[in-house]
Design an enzyme around this catalytic site. Structure first.
Site, PDB file in Angstrom:
ATOM      1  N   CYS A  92       0.504 -13.584  -6.113  1.00 13.36           N
ATOM      2  CA  CYS A  92      -0.779 -13.249  -6.746  1.00 13.36           C
ATOM      3  C   CYS A  92      -0.913 -13.775  -8.161  1.00 13.36           C
ATOM      4  CB  CYS A  92      -0.977 -11.734  -6.775  1.00 13.36           C
ATOM      5  SG  CYS A  92      -0.906 -10.998  -5.150  1.00 13.36           S
ATOM      6  N   ASP A 120      -4.542  11.389   6.947  1.00 16.04           N
ATOM      7  CA  ASP A 120      -5.516  12.091   6.112  1.00 16.04           C
ATOM      8  C   ASP A 120      -6.292  11.036   5.304  1.00 16.04           C
ATOM      9  OD1 ASP A 120      -6.844  13.511   4.207  1.00 16.04           O
ATOM     10  OD2 ASP A 120      -5.113  14.685   3.539  1.00 16.04           O
ATOM     11  N   THR A 177      -4.174  -2.010   2.588  1.00 17.58           N
ATOM     12  CA  THR A 177      -4.507  -2.626   1.293  1.00 17.58           C
ATOM     13  C   THR A 177      -5.107  -4.022   1.454  1.00 17.58           C
ATOM     14  OG1 THR A 177      -2.359  -3.692   0.964  1.00 17.58           O
ATOM     15  CG2 THR A 177      -2.536  -1.394   0.255  1.00 17.58           C
ATOM     16  N   GLU A 204      -2.366 -17.882  -1.699  1.00 15.19           N
ATOM     17  CA  GLU A 204      -1.146 -17.724  -0.912  1.00 15.19           C
ATOM     18  C   GLU A 204      -1.508 -17.650   0.574  1.00 15.19           C
ATOM     19  OE1 GLU A 204       0.869 -13.902  -1.599  1.00 15.19           O
ATOM     20  OE2 GLU A 204      -0.551 -13.606  -3.230  1.00 15.19           O
ATOM     21  N   HIS A 220      -3.169  -6.711 -12.410  1.00 15.96           N
ATOM     22  CA  HIS A 220      -3.191  -7.091 -10.985  1.00 15.96           C
ATOM     23  C   HIS A 220      -3.278  -5.783 -10.177  1.00 15.96           C
ATOM     24  CE1 HIS A 220      -2.353  -8.512  -7.060  1.00 15.96           C
ATOM     25  NE2 HIS A 220      -1.169  -7.935  -6.994  1.00 15.96           N
ATOM     26  N   ASN A 255      -7.123  -5.690  -1.796  1.00 19.13           N
ATOM     27  CA  ASN A 255      -6.354  -6.694  -2.550  1.00 19.13           C
ATOM     28  C   ASN A 255      -6.886  -8.097  -2.264  1.00 19.13           C
ATOM     29  OD1 ASN A 255      -4.383  -8.054  -3.968  1.00 19.13           O
ATOM     30  ND2 ASN A 255      -2.647  -7.229  -2.806  1.00 19.13           N
ATOM     31  N   SER A 299       4.370 -11.235  -6.544  1.00 19.74           N
ATOM     32  CA  SER A 299       5.650 -10.883  -5.924  1.00 19.74           C
ATOM     33  C   SER A 299       6.578 -12.075  -5.930  1.00 19.74           C
ATOM     34  CB  SER A 299       5.421 -10.440  -4.477  1.00 19.74           C
ATOM     35  OG  SER A 299       4.899  -9.143  -4.459  1.00 19.74           O
ATOM     36  N   SER A 342       8.598  -3.243  -3.491  1.00 24.68           N
ATOM     37  CA  SER A 342       7.655  -4.125  -4.211  1.00 24.68           C
ATOM     38  C   SER A 342       7.000  -3.366  -5.372  1.00 24.68           C
ATOM     39  CB  SER A 342       6.599  -4.699  -3.259  1.00 24.68           C
ATOM     40  OG  SER A 342       5.641  -3.717  -2.889  1.00 24.68           O
TER      41      SER A 342
HETATM   42  P1  HMG Z   1       2.732   4.004   2.567  1.00 20.83           P
HETATM   43  O1  HMG Z   1       4.212   4.119   2.593  1.00 20.83           O
HETATM   44  O2  HMG Z   1       2.043   4.051   3.868  1.00 20.83           O
HETATM   45  O3  HMG Z   1       2.061   5.086   1.640  1.00 20.83           O
HETATM   46  O4  HMG Z   1       2.319   2.670   1.868  1.00 20.83           O
HETATM   47  P2  HMG Z   1       2.744   6.309   0.855  1.00 20.83           P
HETATM   48  O5  HMG Z   1       3.248   7.284   1.831  1.00 20.83           O
HETATM   49  O6  HMG Z   1       3.692   5.775  -0.196  1.00 20.83           O
HETATM   50  O7  HMG Z   1       1.447   6.900   0.165  1.00 20.83           O
HETATM   51  C1  HMG Z   1       0.774   6.141  -0.794  1.00 20.83           C
HETATM   52  C2  HMG Z   1       0.319   7.100  -1.894  1.00 20.83           C
HETATM   53  O8  HMG Z   1      -0.614   8.020  -1.323  1.00 20.83           O
HETATM   54  C3  HMG Z   1       1.457   7.967  -2.485  1.00 20.83           C
HETATM   55  O9  HMG Z   1       1.137   8.152  -3.844  1.00 20.83           O
HETATM   56  C4  HMG Z   1       1.305   9.282  -1.725  1.00 20.83           C
HETATM   57  O10 HMG Z   1       1.823  10.396  -2.440  1.00 20.83           O
HETATM   58  C5  HMG Z   1      -0.202   9.350  -1.598  1.00 20.83           C
HETATM   59  P3  HMG Z   1       2.288   8.006  -4.995  1.00 20.83           P
HETATM   60  O11 HMG Z   1       3.264   9.084  -4.695  1.00 20.83           O
HETATM   61  O12 HMG Z   1       2.886   6.617  -4.796  1.00 20.83           O
HETATM   62  O13 HMG Z   1       1.541   8.132  -6.263  1.00 20.83           O
HETATM   63  N1  HMG Z   1      -0.673  10.178  -0.481  1.00 20.83           N
HETATM   64  C6  HMG Z   1      -1.695  11.047  -0.582  1.00 20.83           C
HETATM   65  N2  HMG Z   1      -2.492  11.393  -1.614  1.00 20.83           N
HETATM   66  C7  HMG Z   1      -3.480  12.328  -1.387  1.00 20.83           C
HETATM   67  N3  HMG Z   1      -3.679  12.901  -0.177  1.00 20.83           N
HETATM   68  C8  HMG Z   1      -2.881  12.590   0.876  1.00 20.83           C
HETATM   69  C9  HMG Z   1      -1.841  11.624   0.701  1.00 20.83           C
HETATM   70  N4  HMG Z   1      -0.909  11.086   1.523  1.00 20.83           N
HETATM   71  C10 HMG Z   1      -0.192  10.196   0.781  1.00 20.83           C
HETATM   72  N5  HMG Z   1      -3.090  13.171   2.049  1.00 20.83           N
HETATM   73  C11 HMG Z   1       2.813   0.947   0.257  1.00 20.83           C
HETATM   74  C12 HMG Z   1       2.378   2.378   0.473  1.00 20.83           C
HETATM   75  C13 HMG Z   1       2.559   0.537  -1.179  1.00 20.83           C
HETATM   76  C14 HMG Z   1       4.311   0.822   0.575  1.00 20.83           C
HETATM   77  C15 HMG Z   1       2.012   0.038   1.228  1.00 20.83           C
HETATM   78  O14 HMG Z   1       0.646   0.153   0.990  1.00 20.83           O
HETATM   79  C16 HMG Z   1       2.417  -1.411   1.166  1.00 20.83           C
HETATM   80  O15 HMG Z   1       3.435  -1.849   1.692  1.00 20.83           O
HETATM   81  N6  HMG Z   1       1.560  -2.253   0.520  1.00 20.83           N
HETATM   82  C17 HMG Z   1       1.780  -3.685   0.408  1.00 20.83           C
HETATM   83  C18 HMG Z   1       2.685  -4.039  -0.735  1.00 20.83           C
HETATM   84  C19 HMG Z   1       2.034  -3.749  -2.067  1.00 20.83           C
HETATM   85  O16 HMG Z   1       0.836  -3.728  -2.219  1.00 20.83           O
HETATM   86  N7  HMG Z   1       2.876  -3.588  -3.113  1.00 20.83           N
HETATM   87  C20 HMG Z   1       2.385  -3.364  -4.456  1.00 20.83           C
HETATM   88  C21 HMG Z   1       3.281  -4.005  -5.505  1.00 20.83           C
HETATM   89  S1  HMG Z   1       3.649  -5.698  -5.113  1.00 20.83           S
HETATM   90  C22 HMG Z   1       2.185  -6.559  -5.530  1.00 20.83           C
HETATM   91  O17 HMG Z   1       1.309  -6.034  -6.148  1.00 20.83           O
HETATM   92  C23 HMG Z   1       2.076  -7.961  -5.060  1.00 20.83           C
HETATM   93  C24 HMG Z   1       1.131  -8.210  -3.894  1.00 20.83           C
HETATM   94  O18 HMG Z   1      -0.199  -8.156  -4.328  1.00 20.83           O
HETATM   95  C25 HMG Z   1       1.460  -9.551  -3.242  1.00 20.83           C
HETATM   96  C26 HMG Z   1       1.529 -10.777  -4.116  1.00 20.83           C
HETATM   97  O19 HMG Z   1       1.906 -10.782  -5.278  1.00 20.83           O
HETATM   98  O20 HMG Z   1       1.277 -11.814  -3.521  1.00 20.83           O
HETATM   99  C27 HMG Z   1       1.276  -7.178  -2.788  1.00 20.83           C
END
Ligand code: HMG
Length: 445
Positions: A120, A31, A163, A83, A244, A328, A364, A211
Site C-alpha cells: 500500500c 454480530d 476489509t 498491488e 493508511h 481498503n 505490508s 500484520s
Molecule cells: P478478525 O480476526 O476476524 O477480527 O479480523 P477480530 O476478531 O480481531 O475483531 C476485529 C475487531 O472487532 C477487534 O477490535 C474486536 O474486539 C472487535 P480490537 O480488539 O482489535 O480493537 N469486535 C467487536 N466490536 C464490537 N462488537 C462486536 C465485536 N466483535 C469483534 N460484536 C483482521 C481482523 C485485522 C485480522 C482481519 O480483518 C484481517 O486479516 N485483515 C487484513 C489484514 C489487515 O488489514 N491488516 C492491517 C494491518 S496491515 C496493512 O494495513 C496493510 C494492508 O493494507 C496491505 C498492504 O499494505 O498492501 C492490509
C-alpha cells in the site's frame, strides 16, 4: 526553494457496494457491530464486471485532467501504484495513457511512465518520485500524474474479506500546487516482514493479527525517524493526521500509539498524570511482560481521557469518513484519508490555509513513512470540486448472491461471464482481450 506538492486530486470508486452489517454479517453469522464498531466499516466498494484497475485509474485521471483543463502535453510523467497488476512486464500506466489518449487531443509519447510496487505504500512512493523529479528540475515545466489504483480483494472466507475495497485516486503533482505542499523531511520504518504477500497469486496470503503488530512497529519507527530530522511534533501544530487505513479500527490503534509517543516527557503527560499516572518506562520493570502489561493499562486509561478523545475526534476521526464506506483501497487508502479530512474541514466551514497535516503511509512487507504537508490557499476550490458523495450514493447495492458472483468474476482463476449490474456512462470500460492476451478498453459516452 520551489514548493512542490499536490495540485489536484480525484477519486473513482468501484460502482458496486457491499453493505457489511446488513448483508455480509448475517451470512457470516457475525454480530454486525464487529464490522461497524470493531473494524469501523459500514460498506466496501466493489468493481462491476467491466471495471478493473485500469478503468478506475483512467476514470479518476480523466476527471482530474478535464477539471483542471490539462492536455497530455502538460503531463511529463505517469506513475501508477498498484498491488493488483495483471502483467509482469507492461505497466498499467501504459494502458491508462492509452485510454486517456483516446479522449484527449495529443499524446503522452514524451512522458515517462512506470509502475511502483511496495504494497500500500507504493502510492506515497510514487508521490515522492514525482516530487523528486520536479525538485531535480527534470520536469520541463510539466506536472506528474500519480495514480493509485487497486481491487483489494481477499480470498473468500479469509478474515480480511470484510476489509475489501476497490477504487482509484489520481493526484497531479506540480510546482506551487493548489492543494498541499510536501515537506522535504521524511521518516522511515522499514524491515523485511512476512505478514501480507502475494507470491505470484492474486489474493494475498495474510497473517492478519501479525500484520496489525507490524503496522504499529514500523509506524513507530517512522515517527522516531521523522522527529530525528524534522524536530519534535507538537500536537497543537498538526491539524489532521491521515494514516493508511486498511480499516478504521487499525487507525484507532495507530493514533493511540502516536499520541502516547508524542506526549511522552511533555507538559501533556504531566497534566494527565493525576488522572492516569505517568507512562511506564521499560527500565522500571524486571520483565518485558510486566512492562507491556503496565503499558496496556496506561493505554486503556489514556483512551478514556477527555483530552485524548477530543484530540481523536478533531484530528483523526475526520480522516476516516470515506474509508468507512469504501473499505481498503490499498495504494489509494492514505490519499483517501487526506481527502476525507479536507472534505470534513470544508463542510465545517473551517479555514485550513497554512495548516499542517502529518501523513502516515504504510505498506505490508513492510514499510511506514511519515512526512508533513502544508495546506495551500486554493484548497477549498480543489476539494469543493470533488463529487465523492454522489459517487458513493450512486453505487449499486449488492445482494449476497450478487456479491458471490462478482467476487468470482474478479477471481483470475475462474472464467465467469455475467451481465454487468450497472450501466456504464461517461467512463472507460474493459472491452475484451487482444491477440496477445492484452486487455482492451473503450470509452462509453
Ligand atoms: P478478525 O480476526 O476476524 O477480527 O479480523 P477480530 O476478531 O480481531 O475483531 C476485529 C475487531 O472487532 C477487534 O477490535 C474486536 O474486539 C472487535 P480490537 O480488539 O482489535 O480493537 N469486535 C467487536 N466490536 C464490537 N462488537 C462486536 C465485536 N466483535 C469483534 N460484536 C483482521 C481482523 C485485522 C485480522 C482481519 O480483518 C484481517 O486479516 N485483515 C487484513 C489484514 C489487515 O488489514 N491488516 C492491517 C494491518 S496491515 C496493512 O494495513 C496493510 C494492508 O493494507 C496491505 C498492504 O499494505 O498492501 C492490509
Amino acid at each position: 526553494m520551489t514548493a512542490v506538492g499536490i495540485d489536484a486530486v480525484e477519486i473513482w470508486t468501484g460502482n458496486l457496494k457491499l453493505d457489511l452489517p446488513g448483508v455480509f454479517a448475517p451470512e457470516k453469522g457475525e454480530d454486525p457491530e464487529k464490522y461497524t464498531k470493531g473494524l469501523g466499516l459500514n460498506a466496501s466498494s466493489f468493481p462491476d464486471s467491466y471495471e478493473d484497475i485500469v478503468t478506475m485509474g483512467a476514470n479518476a485521471a480523466h476527471r482530474l485532467m478535464e477539471r483542471k483543463g490539462l492536455e497530455p502535453d502538460d503531463v511529463g510523467r505517469i506513475d501508477v501504484a498498484t498491488e493488483s497488476a495483471f502483467d509482469n512486464s507492461k505497466p498499467v500506466s501504459t494502458y491508462i495513457a492509452g485510454c486517456l489518449e483516446s479522449v484527449f487531443e495529443g499524446d503522452f509519447h514524451h512522458a515517462n511512465k512506470g509502475e511502483r510496487k511496495f504494497a500500500c505504500i507504493a502510492g506515497t512512493q510514487s508521490l515522492d518520485d514525482a516530487y523528486n523529479w520536479i525538485r531535480a528540475g527534470r520536469n520541463r515545466g510539466r506536472g506528474a500524474l500519480v495514480i493509485a489504483t487497486d481491487t483489494a480483494l481477499y480470498a473468500r472466507d479469509d478474515p480480511g474479506e470484510a476489509t475489501q475495497g476497490a477504487g482509484a485516486v489520481a493526484l497531479y503533482i506540480t510546482e506551487d500546487p493548489d492543494l498541499v505542499t510536501l515537506s522535504t523531511e521524511q521518516g522511515y520504518g522499514s524491515a523485511d516482514e512476512t505478514d501480507f504477500l502475494k507470491p505470484n497469486q492474486q489474493f494475498p496470503s495474510v497473517d492478519g493479527k501479525r500484520s496489525v503488530q507490524v503496522y504499529l512497529a514500523r509506524m513507530r519507527e517512522a515517527l522516531v525517524d521523522y522527529q530525528s530530522v524534522a524536530g519534535e511534533i507538537h500536537l497543537d501544530d498538526v491539524r489532521f493526521v491521515p494514516f493508511h487505513t486498511p480499516f478504521p479500527g487499525m487507525v484507532r490503534k495507530a493514533a493511540m500509539l502516536a499520541y502516547r509517543h508524542i506526549i511522552r516527557d511533555t507538559a501533556v503527560e504531566d497534566e494527565l498524570a493525576d488522572e492516569i499516572g505517568r507512562q511506564p518506562r521499560p527500565e522500571a520493570f524486571e520483565t518485558d511482560e510486566e512492562f507491556r502489561e503496565a503499558l496496556r493499562e496506561y493505554m486503556d486509561g489514556l483512551k478514556e481521557t477527555d483530552r485524548y478523545q477530543e484530540w481523536y475526534a478533531e484530528t483523526i476521526d475526520p480522516t476516516l469518513t470515506i474509508a468507512r464506506e469504501v473499505g481498503n483501497w490499498y495504494t489509494g487508502s492514505v490519499h483517501v484519508a487526506r481527502i476525507s479530512a479536507l472534505k470534513h474541514a470544508l463542510e465545517q466551514g473551517e479555514d485550513l490555509s497554512g495548516q499542517k497535516l502529518a501523513v502516515g503511509s504504510y505498506g505490508s512487507g513492510a514499510q511506514a513513512e511519515i512526512h508533513s504537508e502544508v495546506v495551500q490557499d486554493a484548497w477549498k476550490d480543489e476539494i469543493g470540486a470533488l463529487n465523492v458523495d454522489e459517487q458513493l450514493e450512486e453505487r449499486y447495492e449488492l445482494s449476497w448472491d450478487d456479491y458471490e458472483e462478482i467476487h468470482d468474476v474478479h477471481n483470475h482463476n475462474m472464467d465467469v461471464d455475467v451481465e454487468s449490474l450497472t450501466t456504464p456512462e461517461g467512463e472507460f470500460v474493459f472491452g475484451g482481450w487482444g491477440r496477445m492476451g492484452e486487455r482492451e478498453y473503450e470509452y462509453v459516452e
